[in-house]
Design a protein around this motif. Structure first.
Motif: not given
Length: 185
Positions: A1-7, A17-26, A96-102
């Motif tokens: 669900m998170v292809p390497d080419t995804l912007p 600072a964003a890498r931990p979020w990216l690692a948790a994204l799946p 979902d404010p805890d996951r920053h999801a809309l």
């Protein structure tokens, strides 16, 4: 669900600072899918700070899921969408404010403003209306308009539309229109 080419991955992957979020994204995607009870399609290859994908509600209604990397600009989005309640913007179906999801109503694109065969002034109106709505929202939230990041985006949209339409406006009328827009900011 998170292809390497995804912007979102290629952009945020360069920010430590964003890498931990990216690692948790799946994991976030699975949690958000379950929380909202939706079926997800492949993510769209757009956006540099959010994972965005088409979704379908349990009743078949098309929607969009947007999971944002937590940063200053994204916090005002659910507030504004809730305020507008689908009037002039897609409707916020869930947050979902805890996951920053809309969970958003799926908007269908129309004609690109640059492709419209209407006078430049008419093409500038949507950006002006957006700017006015943002000013009203800022007032209701007791914030100066410049605190709402989208305010700055609306200003840039107005400027870009004016620039794209400049050739359609005779003589100095374009300069006058731009001056009036900027004076109103």
């Amino acid at each position: 669900m998170v292809p390497d080419t995804l912007p979102v991955g290629t952009t945020l992957g360069r920010i430590a600072a964003a890498r931990p979020w990216l690692a948790a994204l799946p994991t976030l995607i699975v949690q958000v899918r379950e929380r909202f009870g939706v079926r997800l399609g492949p993510p769209w290859h757009a956006g540099s700070c959010s994972w965005v994908a088409p979704a379908e509600l349990s009743d078949g209604t098309p929607a969009v899921v947007k999971i944002g990397w937590p940063h200053r600009e994204m916090y005002g989005e659910p507030v504004a969408l809730r305020h507008w309640a689908g009037r002039g913007a897609v409707e916020l179906l869930a947050h979902d404010p805890d996951r920053h999801a809309l969970l958003l109503q799926r908007g269908m694109p129309g004609t690109a403003l640059g492709a419209m065969h209407t006078p430049a002034g008419q093409r500038l109106r949507p950006a002006g209306v957006l700017r006015e709505r943002l000013a009203l929202l800022a007032g209701e939230l007791d914030l100066p308009p410049e605190r709402i990041v989208a305010w700055g985006l609306a200003r840039r949209v107005e400027s870009a539309l004016w620039s794209a339409a400049h050739g359609d406006v005779p003589g100095g009328a374009a300069d006058l229109a731009r001056a009036r827009i900027l004076a109103g900011l």
